[in-house]
Design a protein around this motif. Structure first.
Motif, PDB file in Angstrom:
ATOM      1  N   ASN A   1      27.126   9.839  -3.929  1.00 29.20           N
ATOM      2  CA  ASN A   1      26.360   9.601  -2.714  1.00 29.20           C
ATOM      3  C   ASN A   1      24.995   9.004  -3.040  1.00 29.20           C
ATOM      4  O   ASN A   1      24.521   8.093  -2.372  1.00 29.20           O
ATOM      5  N   GLN A   2      24.348   9.545  -4.057  1.00 25.98           N
ATOM      6  CA  GLN A   2      23.032   9.048  -4.424  1.00 25.98           C
ATOM      7  C   GLN A   2      23.131   7.628  -4.964  1.00 25.98           C
ATOM      8  O   GLN A   2      22.275   6.795  -4.684  1.00 25.98           O
ATOM      9  N   ASP A   3      24.162   7.339  -5.730  1.00 28.68           N
ATOM     10  CA  ASP A   3      24.330   5.986  -6.244  1.00 28.68           C
ATOM     11  C   ASP A   3      24.457   4.986  -5.103  1.00 28.68           C
ATOM     12  O   ASP A   3      23.972   3.857  -5.194  1.00 28.68           O
ATOM     13  N   ALA A   4      25.111   5.398  -4.007  1.00 30.32           N
ATOM     14  CA  ALA A   4      25.224   4.516  -2.849  1.00 30.32           C
ATOM     15  C   ALA A   4      23.846   4.205  -2.279  1.00 30.32           C
ATOM     16  O   ALA A   4      23.546   3.068  -1.900  1.00 30.32           O
ATOM     17  N   LEU A   5      22.991   5.232  -2.209  1.00 33.78           N
ATOM     18  CA  LEU A   5      21.629   5.022  -1.726  1.00 33.78           C
ATOM     19  C   LEU A   5      20.870   4.078  -2.651  1.00 33.78           C
ATOM     20  O   LEU A   5      20.260   3.104  -2.200  1.00 33.78           O
ATOM     21  N   LEU A   6      20.921   4.362  -3.950  1.00 30.91           N
ATOM     22  CA  LEU A   6      20.164   3.545  -4.896  1.00 30.91           C
ATOM     23  C   LEU A   6      20.646   2.099  -4.905  1.00 30.91           C
ATOM     24  O   LEU A   6      19.860   1.171  -4.992  1.00 30.91           O
ATOM     25  N   GLU A   7      21.950   1.933  -4.803  1.00 32.35           N
ATOM     26  CA  GLU A   7      22.518   0.583  -4.802  1.00 32.35           C
ATOM     27  C   GLU A   7      22.071  -0.178  -3.564  1.00 32.35           C
ATOM     28  O   GLU A   7      21.776  -1.380  -3.617  1.00 32.35           O
ATOM     29  N   ALA A   8      22.002   0.527  -2.433  1.00 28.85           N
ATOM     30  CA  ALA A   8      21.670  -0.122  -1.169  1.00 28.85           C
ATOM     31  C   ALA A   8      20.245  -0.643  -1.138  1.00 28.85           C
ATOM     32  O   ALA A   8      19.950  -1.627  -0.465  1.00 28.85           O
ATOM     33  N   VAL A   9      19.328   0.030  -1.851  1.00 25.26           N
ATOM     34  CA  VAL A   9      17.934  -0.407  -1.821  1.00 25.26           C
ATOM     35  C   VAL A   9      17.498  -1.025  -3.145  1.00 25.26           C
ATOM     36  O   VAL A   9      16.323  -1.185  -3.406  1.00 25.26           O
TER      37      VAL A   9
ATOM     38  N   PRO B   1       0.803  -1.234   0.000  1.00 26.91           N
ATOM     39  CA  PRO B   1       0.000   0.000   0.000  1.00 26.91           C
ATOM     40  C   PRO B   1       0.830   1.274   0.000  1.00 26.91           C
ATOM     41  O   PRO B   1       0.330   2.334  -0.359  1.00 26.91           O
ATOM     42  N   GLU B   2       2.071   1.185   0.398  1.00 24.47           N
ATOM     43  CA  GLU B   2       2.967   2.343   0.377  1.00 24.47           C
ATOM     44  C   GLU B   2       4.305   1.910  -0.206  1.00 24.47           C
ATOM     45  O   GLU B   2       4.915   0.942   0.246  1.00 24.47           O
ATOM     46  N   ILE B   3       4.736   2.599  -1.248  1.00 24.86           N
ATOM     47  CA  ILE B   3       5.958   2.158  -1.925  1.00 24.86           C
ATOM     48  C   ILE B   3       6.631   3.310  -2.645  1.00 24.86           C
ATOM     49  O   ILE B   3       5.967   4.214  -3.170  1.00 24.86           O
ATOM     50  N   GLY B   4       7.954   3.311  -2.630  1.00 21.57           N
ATOM     51  CA  GLY B   4       8.753   4.267  -3.378  1.00 21.57           C
ATOM     52  C   GLY B   4       9.456   3.548  -4.517  1.00 21.57           C
ATOM     53  O   GLY B   4      10.190   2.580  -4.282  1.00 21.57           O
ATOM     54  N   LEU B   5       9.202   3.980  -5.738  1.00 23.90           N
ATOM     55  CA  LEU B   5       9.873   3.405  -6.907  1.00 23.90           C
ATOM     56  C   LEU B   5      10.960   4.368  -7.348  1.00 23.90           C
ATOM     57  O   LEU B   5      10.682   5.403  -7.951  1.00 23.90           O
ATOM     58  N   PHE B   6      12.194   4.055  -7.013  1.00 28.08           N
ATOM     59  CA  PHE B   6      13.333   4.890  -7.381  1.00 28.08           C
ATOM     60  C   PHE B   6      13.882   4.359  -8.703  1.00 28.08           C
ATOM     61  O   PHE B   6      14.884   3.654  -8.754  1.00 28.08           O
ATOM     62  N   LEU B   7      13.185   4.686  -9.786  1.00 25.58           N
ATOM     63  CA  LEU B   7      13.514   4.146 -11.096  1.00 25.58           C
ATOM     64  C   LEU B   7      14.295   5.156 -11.914  1.00 25.58           C
ATOM     65  O   LEU B   7      13.876   6.307 -12.056  1.00 25.58           O
ATOM     66  N   ASP B   8      15.387   4.709 -12.484  1.00 27.25           N
ATOM     67  CA  ASP B   8      16.189   5.546 -13.360  1.00 27.25           C
ATOM     68  C   ASP B   8      15.353   6.015 -14.549  1.00 27.25           C
ATOM     69  O   ASP B   8      14.390   5.342 -14.961  1.00 27.25           O
ATOM     70  N   MET B   9      15.727   7.165 -15.111  1.00 23.74           N
ATOM     71  CA  MET B   9      15.052   7.658 -16.298  1.00 23.74           C
ATOM     72  C   MET B   9      15.170   6.636 -17.431  1.00 23.74           C
ATOM     73  O   MET B   9      16.215   6.049 -17.616  1.00 23.74           O
ATOM     74  N   GLY B  10      14.069   6.424 -18.140  1.00 24.07           N
ATOM     75  CA  GLY B  10      14.075   5.501 -19.261  1.00 24.07           C
ATOM     76  C   GLY B  10      13.578   4.107 -18.943  1.00 24.07           C
ATOM     77  O   GLY B  10      13.465   3.267 -19.838  1.00 24.07           O
ATOM     78  N   LEU B  11      13.264   3.844 -17.668  1.00 25.07           N
ATOM     79  CA  LEU B  11      12.808   2.507 -17.285  1.00 25.07           C
ATOM     80  C   LEU B  11      11.291   2.363 -17.351  1.00 25.07           C
ATOM     81  O   LEU B  11      10.756   1.311 -17.017  1.00 25.07           O
ATOM     82  N   GLY B  12      10.600   3.412 -17.760  1.00 25.54           N
ATOM     83  CA  GLY B  12       9.154   3.308 -17.957  1.00 25.54           C
ATOM     84  C   GLY B  12       8.346   3.345 -16.685  1.00 25.54           C
ATOM     85  O   GLY B  12       7.419   2.544 -16.508  1.00 25.54           O
ATOM     86  N   LYS B  13       8.667   4.279 -15.794  1.00 27.47           N
ATOM     87  CA  LYS B  13       7.952   4.320 -14.518  1.00 27.47           C
ATOM     88  C   LYS B  13       6.484   4.699 -14.687  1.00 27.47           C
ATOM     89  O   LYS B  13       5.638   4.281 -13.897  1.00 27.47           O
ATOM     90  N   THR B  14       6.163   5.486 -15.733  1.00 31.12           N
ATOM     91  CA  THR B  14       4.776   5.905 -15.922  1.00 31.12           C
ATOM     92  C   THR B  14       3.894   4.731 -16.318  1.00 31.12           C
ATOM     93  O   THR B  14       2.845   4.490 -15.703  1.00 31.12           O
TER      94      THR B  14
ATOM     95  N   ILE C   1      14.762   1.759   5.049  1.00 33.56           N
ATOM     96  CA  ILE C   1      13.779   2.043   3.998  1.00 33.56           C
ATOM     97  C   ILE C   1      13.722   0.966   2.927  1.00 33.56           C
ATOM     98  O   ILE C   1      12.892   1.016   2.028  1.00 33.56           O
ATOM     99  N   GLY C   2      14.598  -0.040   3.012  1.00 26.14           N
ATOM    100  CA  GLY C   2      14.730  -1.033   1.952  1.00 26.14           C
ATOM    101  C   GLY C   2      13.492  -1.858   1.685  1.00 26.14           C
ATOM    102  O   GLY C   2      13.290  -2.346   0.571  1.00 26.14           O
ATOM    103  N   ASP C   3      12.614  -1.990   2.686  1.00 28.41           N
ATOM    104  CA  ASP C   3      11.445  -2.846   2.479  1.00 28.41           C
ATOM    105  C   ASP C   3      10.335  -2.175   1.683  1.00 28.41           C
ATOM    106  O   ASP C   3       9.461  -2.859   1.129  1.00 28.41           O
ATOM    107  N   ILE C   4      10.343  -0.826   1.592  1.00 30.32           N
ATOM    108  CA  ILE C   4       9.283  -0.162   0.821  1.00 30.32           C
ATOM    109  C   ILE C   4       9.837   0.676  -0.336  1.00 30.32           C
ATOM    110  O   ILE C   4       9.075   1.349  -1.033  1.00 30.32           O
ATOM    111  N   CYS C   5      11.131   0.645  -0.544  1.00 33.69           N
ATOM    112  CA  CYS C   5      11.732   1.407  -1.643  1.00 33.69           C
ATOM    113  C   CYS C   5      12.449   0.462  -2.600  1.00 33.69           C
ATOM    114  O   CYS C   5      13.307  -0.314  -2.184  1.00 33.69           O
ATOM    115  N   ILE C   6      12.081   0.529  -3.856  1.00 37.01           N
ATOM    116  CA  ILE C   6      12.698  -0.297  -4.888  1.00 37.01           C
ATOM    117  C   ILE C   6      13.549   0.592  -5.773  1.00 37.01           C
ATOM    118  O   ILE C   6      13.064   1.586  -6.316  1.00 37.01           O
TER     119      ILE C   6
END
Length: 456
Positions: free
Chosen positions: A437-445, A20-33, A223-228
């Motif tokens: 720094n941001q890549d470290a965050l994205l890689e971690a989750v 019911p609650e989720i963060g999709l941290f998707l790179d540009m071009g991956l079709g998040k829409t 945050i790893g359980d609700i952020c992809i």
């Protein structure tokens, strides 16, 4: 067109449906829409678990991207979209329409919450570009926070969750889980995970916060359980991107003017004065000067040099007629570029996008803030020139992704025109540091798709 999801899209769709609650941290071009639209369609008409969906997006994305994407695919074409945009009466009329999705620009979130009050009707909210809610002091965050208990499902979409630092995460995560993972207040979050960095003791002002030892890993784990997180390089076969620095040399007289402004925070000319009243103001003036002109105290420009224009001319010649997408910082940059290069055209939303993609515009000039979201320009060229850089990592990444995205057939070349020994070089270093720094965050989750049967 029939939508056949890639494995990573199928994974994300299922996660949106299941959580019911989720963060999709998707790179540009991956079709998040389309990924989100597909999940919304399932929740609306197969699971019947939501009834009224609100999409909050940047203005241009709200105007075009969601409706265009809906019409593109066979399984979403039937969805009725109501755009809550424009004057108040138009917005009110749009809210009264019977629709599946209601789309509003983020600037009107404050108005929308006040309009409904406790009678908030949307049981699902999609925030396109969640990072635009990174300030806990903003009206849009405060207002959406008020109605968050009334929202049954929420999805946050972004490719840049921490554009400046991990401090930016708290407001975004709060909107997802109401403080469950990073705490109910920004103050508590700072105290738990950060130490004060540079500050002004006399005014009790902290200018930046430095993560405590182990804090980054702890935040990622929380945050790893609700952020992809998904990065394009892991899932798409994109052509190589080449980043190039073109060093621009000032002559001794121009260098002395730059040094004098840097040292004295003041330049005096015959009838014009250029004064920097603060550290931030000085950085802005130095960036202007490095580009060739600087605004005086009256808002008029003082011309210093044309070195970057000369460098740009060399890039154009070396490109041998291949189209170039150019990003500028200040209005005087744009004016001088358009004056010198008659083939240049400024980006506008009406027809320049289509004409660029047809190869009809040799030099397309844009401010990164106007080309940050929802623009597909990869068919028109593969060369980017940064005449002047932005401090915003989010704008920098989004702007580059107008060409460096799925569908691009050539290696993308990103030229940076930097005055040697100037603040230009510092800005690029800061952007690269933030990106690490941001890549470290994205890689971690990052989603463990391999464990779910897909490709990680």
């Amino acid at each position: 067109m029939k939508f056949v999801p890639h494995s990573y899209q199928a994974y994300a769709i299922n996660e949106v449906i299941e959580k019911p609650e989720i963060g999709l941290f998707l790179d540009m071009g991956l079709g998040k829409t389309i990924t989100t639209l597909t999940a919304v369609t399932e929740l609306l008409h197969n699971y019947f678990s939501v009834h009224k969906v609100l999409v909050i997006a940047p203005k241009r994305v709200a105007e075009d991207t969601w409706s265009r994407e809906t019409e593109k695919w066979q399984h979403t074409r039937y969805l009725k979209i109501s755009k809550v945009l424009g004057p108040i009466k138009t917005r009110e009329a749009a809210l009264k329409e019977k629709a599946d999705l209601y789309i509003i620009n983020r600037e009107n979130v404050d108005w929308l919450v006040k309009h409904y009050g406790k009678d908030w009707p949307f049981d699902m909210v999609v925030i396109d570009e969640l990072s635009s809610f990174k300030s806990s002091a903003s009206k849009r965050f405060k207002q959406l926070r008020k109605v968050r208990p009334l929202i049954k499902r929420i999805v946050g979409l972004t490719g840049t969750p921490a554009p400046n630092s991990l401090i930016d995460l708290w407001p975004q995560l709060y909107l997802l889980d109401r403080g469950e993972r990073l705490g109910p207040t920004i103050t508590g979050y700072r105290n738990q995970y950060f130490n004060p960095g540079r500050r002004d003791p006399s005014k009790y002002i902290v200018y930046n916060w430095v993560p405590k030892d182990g804090a980054e890993d702890a935040i990622h784990e929380q945050i790893g359980d609700i952020c992809i997180s998904m990065k394009a390089k892991d899932h798409l076969q994109l052509p190589e991107r080449i980043d190039n620095v073109i060093s621009v040399q000032l002559d001794p007289k121009e260098r002395e003017i730059y040094k004098r402004l840097e040292r004295d925070k003041l330049l005096e000319f015959d009838e014009q004065d250029v004064l920097a009243n603060s550290a931030a103001g000085l950085m802005g003036k130095l960036l202007q000067l490095a580009n060739g002109e600087v605004y005086d105290d009256e808002g008029d420009t003082v011309h210093i040099h044309d070195k970057k224009l000369d460098a740009l001319e060399e890039v154009i010649e070396e490109s041998q007629g291949q189209p170039i997408l150019l990003f500028y910082s200040f209005k005087h940059d744009r004016d001088r570029i358009l004056k010198r290069f008659k083939q240049a055209e400024e980006l506008n939303w009406e027809d320049s996008i289509a004409r660029w993609n047809k190869g009809e515009i040799p030099l397309l000039v844009a401010h990164p803030a106007s080309a940050g979201h929802g623009l597909n320009l990869q068919d028109g060229g593969h060369i980017i020139v940064w005449f002047g850089l932005t401090w915003s990592l989010e704008l920098y990444q989004q702007a580059n992704s107008r060409l460096d995205r799925q569908g691009q057939k050539n290696s993308v070349i990103v030229h940076h025109l930097l005055v040697a020994g100037s603040v230009d070089e510092q800005v690029l270093n800061v952007l690269q540091g933030k990106e690490q720094n941001q890549d470290a965050l994205l890689e971690a989750v990052k989603a463990r798709i391999r464990e779910a049967g897909g490709k990680a």
